[in-house]
Design a protein around this motif. Structure first.
Motif, PDB file in Angstrom:
ATOM      1  N   VAL A  85       0.522  -1.308  -0.019  1.00  0.00           N
ATOM      2  CA  VAL A  85      -0.265   0.076  -0.186  1.00  0.00           C
ATOM      3  C   VAL A  85       0.939   1.172  -0.105  1.00  0.00           C
ATOM      4  O   VAL A  85       0.839   1.860  -0.886  1.00  0.00           O
ATOM      5  CB  VAL A  85      -1.058   0.281   1.053  1.00  0.00           C
ATOM      6  CG1 VAL A  85      -1.665   0.866   1.291  1.00  0.00           C
ATOM      7  CG2 VAL A  85      -2.030  -1.292   1.098  1.00  0.00           C
ATOM      8  N   ALA A  86       2.230   0.900   0.521  1.00  0.00           N
ATOM      9  CA  ALA A  86       3.141   2.190   1.363  1.00  0.00           C
ATOM     10  C   ALA A  86       3.354   3.049  -0.709  1.00  0.00           C
ATOM     11  O   ALA A  86       3.470   3.703  -0.717  1.00  0.00           O
ATOM     12  CB  ALA A  86       3.738   1.868   2.201  1.00  0.00           C
ATOM     13  N   ALA A  87       4.064   1.384  -1.004  1.00  0.00           N
ATOM     14  CA  ALA A  87       5.015   1.301  -2.474  1.00  0.00           C
ATOM     15  C   ALA A  87       4.106   2.113  -3.513  1.00  0.00           C
ATOM     16  O   ALA A  87       4.229   3.171  -4.285  1.00  0.00           O
ATOM     17  CB  ALA A  87       5.422   0.004  -3.160  1.00  0.00           C
ATOM     18  N   MET A  88       2.646   1.866  -3.664  1.00  0.00           N
ATOM     19  CA  MET A  88       1.275   2.137  -4.539  1.00  0.00           C
ATOM     20  C   MET A  88       1.241   3.726  -4.499  1.00  0.00           C
ATOM     21  O   MET A  88       1.257   4.448  -4.911  1.00  0.00           O
ATOM     22  CB  MET A  88       0.624   0.929  -4.770  1.00  0.00           C
ATOM     23  CG  MET A  88       0.751   0.101  -5.495  1.00  0.00           C
ATOM     24  SD  MET A  88       1.184   0.411  -6.754  1.00  0.00           S
ATOM     25  CE  MET A  88       0.836  -0.849  -8.018  1.00  0.00           C
ATOM     26  N   GLN A 122      -4.481  -0.873  -7.599  1.00  0.00           N
ATOM     27  CA  GLN A 122      -5.278  -1.690  -6.097  1.00  0.00           C
ATOM     28  C   GLN A 122      -5.407  -3.297  -6.483  1.00  0.00           C
ATOM     29  O   GLN A 122      -4.936  -3.353  -4.808  1.00  0.00           O
ATOM     30  CB  GLN A 122      -6.989  -1.107  -6.704  1.00  0.00           C
ATOM     31  CG  GLN A 122      -7.367   0.043  -7.135  1.00  0.00           C
ATOM     32  CD  GLN A 122      -8.659   0.820  -6.917  1.00  0.00           C
ATOM     33  OE1 GLN A 122      -9.073  -0.071  -6.458  1.00  0.00           O
ATOM     34  NE2 GLN A 122      -8.971   1.180  -8.077  1.00  0.00           N
ATOM     35  N   GLN A 123      -5.501  -3.594  -6.908  1.00  0.00           N
ATOM     36  CA  GLN A 123      -4.834  -5.243  -6.937  1.00  0.00           C
ATOM     37  C   GLN A 123      -3.548  -6.004  -5.893  1.00  0.00           C
ATOM     38  O   GLN A 123      -3.458  -6.269  -5.177  1.00  0.00           O
ATOM     39  CB  GLN A 123      -5.377  -6.251  -8.142  1.00  0.00           C
ATOM     40  CG  GLN A 123      -5.051  -7.390  -7.410  1.00  0.00           C
ATOM     41  CD  GLN A 123      -5.513  -8.837  -9.517  1.00  0.00           C
ATOM     42  OE1 GLN A 123      -5.863  -7.774 -10.135  1.00  0.00           O
ATOM     43  NE2 GLN A 123      -4.607  -9.652  -8.963  1.00  0.00           N
ATOM     44  N   TYR A 124      -2.779  -4.982  -7.050  1.00  0.00           N
ATOM     45  CA  TYR A 124      -1.484  -5.107  -6.477  1.00  0.00           C
ATOM     46  C   TYR A 124      -0.687  -4.103  -5.322  1.00  0.00           C
ATOM     47  O   TYR A 124      -0.049  -4.852  -4.514  1.00  0.00           O
ATOM     48  CB  TYR A 124      -0.294  -5.437  -7.579  1.00  0.00           C
ATOM     49  CG  TYR A 124      -0.210  -6.762  -8.150  1.00  0.00           C
ATOM     50  CD1 TYR A 124       0.006  -7.943  -8.147  1.00  0.00           C
ATOM     51  CD2 TYR A 124      -1.626  -6.313  -9.170  1.00  0.00           C
ATOM     52  CE1 TYR A 124      -0.207  -9.161  -8.874  1.00  0.00           C
ATOM     53  CE2 TYR A 124      -1.562  -7.027 -10.435  1.00  0.00           C
ATOM     54  CZ  TYR A 124      -1.346  -8.544  -9.658  1.00  0.00           C
ATOM     55  OH  TYR A 124      -1.154  -9.808 -10.476  1.00  0.00           O
ATOM     56  N   ALA A 125      -1.577  -3.401  -4.695  1.00  0.00           N
ATOM     57  CA  ALA A 125      -1.409  -2.773  -3.920  1.00  0.00           C
ATOM     58  C   ALA A 125      -1.916  -3.266  -2.104  1.00  0.00           C
ATOM     59  O   ALA A 125      -1.657  -2.833  -1.286  1.00  0.00           O
ATOM     60  CB  ALA A 125      -2.351  -0.678  -3.936  1.00  0.00           C
ATOM     61  N   ASN A 340     -13.756  -3.419  -8.620  1.00  0.00           N
ATOM     62  CA  ASN A 340     -12.704  -2.847  -7.277  1.00  0.00           C
ATOM     63  C   ASN A 340     -13.331  -3.369  -6.688  1.00  0.00           C
ATOM     64  O   ASN A 340     -12.802  -4.468  -4.327  1.00  0.00           O
ATOM     65  CB  ASN A 340     -13.106  -1.333  -6.754  1.00  0.00           C
ATOM     66  CG  ASN A 340     -12.366  -1.109  -8.247  1.00  0.00           C
ATOM     67  OD1 ASN A 340     -11.151  -1.302  -8.203  1.00  0.00           O
ATOM     68  ND2 ASN A 340     -12.657   0.347  -8.492  1.00  0.00           N
ATOM     69  N   VAL A 341     -14.586  -3.856  -5.548  1.00  0.00           N
ATOM     70  CA  VAL A 341     -15.178  -4.631  -4.455  1.00  0.00           C
ATOM     71  C   VAL A 341     -14.607  -6.462  -5.282  1.00  0.00           C
ATOM     72  O   VAL A 341     -14.383  -7.211  -3.659  1.00  0.00           O
ATOM     73  CB  VAL A 341     -16.744  -4.189  -4.776  1.00  0.00           C
ATOM     74  CG1 VAL A 341     -17.458  -5.297  -3.787  1.00  0.00           C
ATOM     75  CG2 VAL A 341     -17.346  -2.855  -4.458  1.00  0.00           C
TER      76      VAL A 341
END
Length: 478
Positions: A85-88, A122-125, A340-341
């Motif tokens: 999350v931080a990286a994205m 969003q998937q890889y975050a 996204n859901v």
């Protein structure tokens, strides 16, 4: 300009990050390797997964801090995914700055927002693997390239080389960003001094990567499971590529020596196409290996949106036209909501080790035998070892830690058969129906012994797995 995209990315990354505590097999590998002692990690990397060695070492250090500080409160799945999350979030900020540098502030704002809204981002975050980190490093190295092209400085080129090398050491296929950067340098017709500096920096990156690349060829069997590219992944790339090229046709005025199209189109197309071509020699195409290609799409889309949605009253822009274009963009964003859901549900990944552990716990009785079919599915046990207590792993000879491997080593086929025949009940955690069966001696012995000497009592399919209880004939009722 930077705050909005990065805040949006942080929110989207934190939204549903637990995914109902589901964790799929690749994330389990990360969790297992990150929690091994460094003295055990290094011998394992000599046998398997050396391409992810730096990432595992970083995650080991992260968990040493996280477990001591937040582990008991937030849980393992959050700790596993927070670095991504931080990286994205950092990547979204970098995309916004790139857009500003290449076109302007509004283009940077729209580029950063577009990047955050891409479903695959969003998937890889929210995945405990290295791909978000690699994406962020490629984004920021691209930013340094653009800055260095306008104001050549040695420290900028050193920083560019350092970030690219770091990205390549986290995952080797980050090196495919270099041809995209090289194409930008050539297309932009930069001065010879800049071209020479980029070439020297690239040689440094390749030299630093070479030892890992050469050694990792010994472990190429790890991607032997790859066959033809996944149609869904190809469709995702195709859609983004078509939309990105279409967005590049919107007239915008670039700033600086490196134009938007010069960097955006190569970054969008070249890494994926090169990996796809490489797959003809040896299957290697998985979209997450070159996830950073979405940066090119975000830059092109952001600049196009900034142009098409410019304030009413500007040349060629009426209030009605702007409202229609804004409504069209809003409809596209709304259409992405179901995707996204879905990405935040356990069904969005190929399996769920947590669901496997729960299913085994529900049917297990003390003294039952346990089999993983195939043996590599033993990784499901690493996420929740407590749920497998009291069960005897009938095929296991040496544990993953003892054997310096991911899945442990198993006994011979004959030894497995002898141990199975001592059990009254056996719980099998295996692949769901329709998956190809391994044909080594151990797997053949498992299947043959179950067929000859046991009968199926109950069977239950969970996400990406089937849990079956076998017993000796006539003992299922017990």
């Amino acid at each position: 300009m930077v705050l909005v995209p990065s805040t949006l990315m942080l929110f989207l990354g934190a939204w549903g990050i637990r995914r109902q505590d589901a964790i799929w097999r690749d994330e389990v590998v990360t969790y297992d390797m990150a929690h091994r002692a460094l003295a055990d990690l290094w011998p394992t990397l000599l046998h398997v997964d050396v391409v992810h060695g730096l990432y595992y070492a970083l995650m080991h250090c992260w968990f040493a801090v996280y477990d001591a500080t937040f582990g008991g409160v937030l849980g393992d799945t959050i700790g596993l995914r927070l670095p991504s999350v931080a990286a994205m979030t950092a990547a979204a900020a970098g995309v916004a700055l790139l857009g500003q540098r290449l076109v302007g502030r509004r283009a940077g704002l729209f580029a950063g927002v577009a990047f955050a809204l891409i479903p695959v981002v969003q998937q890889y975050a929210q995945e405990g693997r290295s791909y978000a980190m690699v994406c962020a490093l490629v984004v920021w190295s691209t930013y340094l390239l653009v800055v260095a092209a306008a104001r050549p400085r040695r420290k900028l080129w050193v920083g560019y080389a350092a970030l690219m090398l770091f990205a390549c050491l986290l995952h080797e296929f980050a090196v495919l960003a270099l041809p995209a950067h090289g194409a930008a340098v050539v297309v932009a017709r930069l001065p010879r001094r800049v071209r020479r500096s980029w070439a020297l920096a690239s040689v440094g990156v390749l030299a630093g990567l070479a030892p890992l690349a050469v050694f990792s060829t010994r472990q190429s069997a790890q991607i032997g499971w790859l066959m033809w590219p996944d149609p869904v992944q190809l469709l995702t790339f195709t859609v983004l590529a078509v939309l990105g090229v279409a967005a590049a046709r919107v007239p915008v005025r670039s700033r600086g020596p490196v134009g938007l199209r010069a960097i955006g189109i190569p970054l969008l197309l070249l890494p994926t196409l090169l990996l796809f071509l490489l797959s003809y020699a040896e299957p290697a195409y998985v979209d997450r290996y070159v996830l950073y290609y979405v940066t090119g799409f975000a830059l092109l889309a952001g600049a196009a949106l900034a142009r098409l949605l410019r304030p009413a009253g500007e040349r060629g822009q009426t209030r009605g036209r702007r409202l229609r274009r804004t409504a069209a963009v809003a409809l596209v964003v709304a259409a992405l909501l179901p995707v996204n859901v879905h990405l935040r549900s356990p069904d969005s990944r190929v399996d769920d080790a947590s669901a496997v552990a729960r299913a085994v716990r529900e049917v297990a009785e003390p003294g039952d035998g346990l089999l993983f079919m195939p043996s590599r599915r033993r990784i499901w046990r690493a996420a929740h070892p407590r749920d497998f207590r009291g069960l005897t792993d009938l095929a296991l000879a040496r544990s993953p830690v003892e054997s310096h491997s991911l899945y442990g080593t198993e006994r011979s086929g004959d030894a497995i058969r002898d141990r199975m025949l001592t059990a009254r009940r056996i719980i099998v955690a295996g692949d769901p129906d329709g998956q190809p069966a391994d044909d080594n001696d151990q797997e053949i012995a498992k299947r043959a012994t179950l067929w000859d000497s046991f009968e199926s009592c109950t069977s239950r399919e969970v996400r990406g797995a089937r849990i079956t209880v076998y017993a000796r004939p006539g003992e299922c009722g017990g």
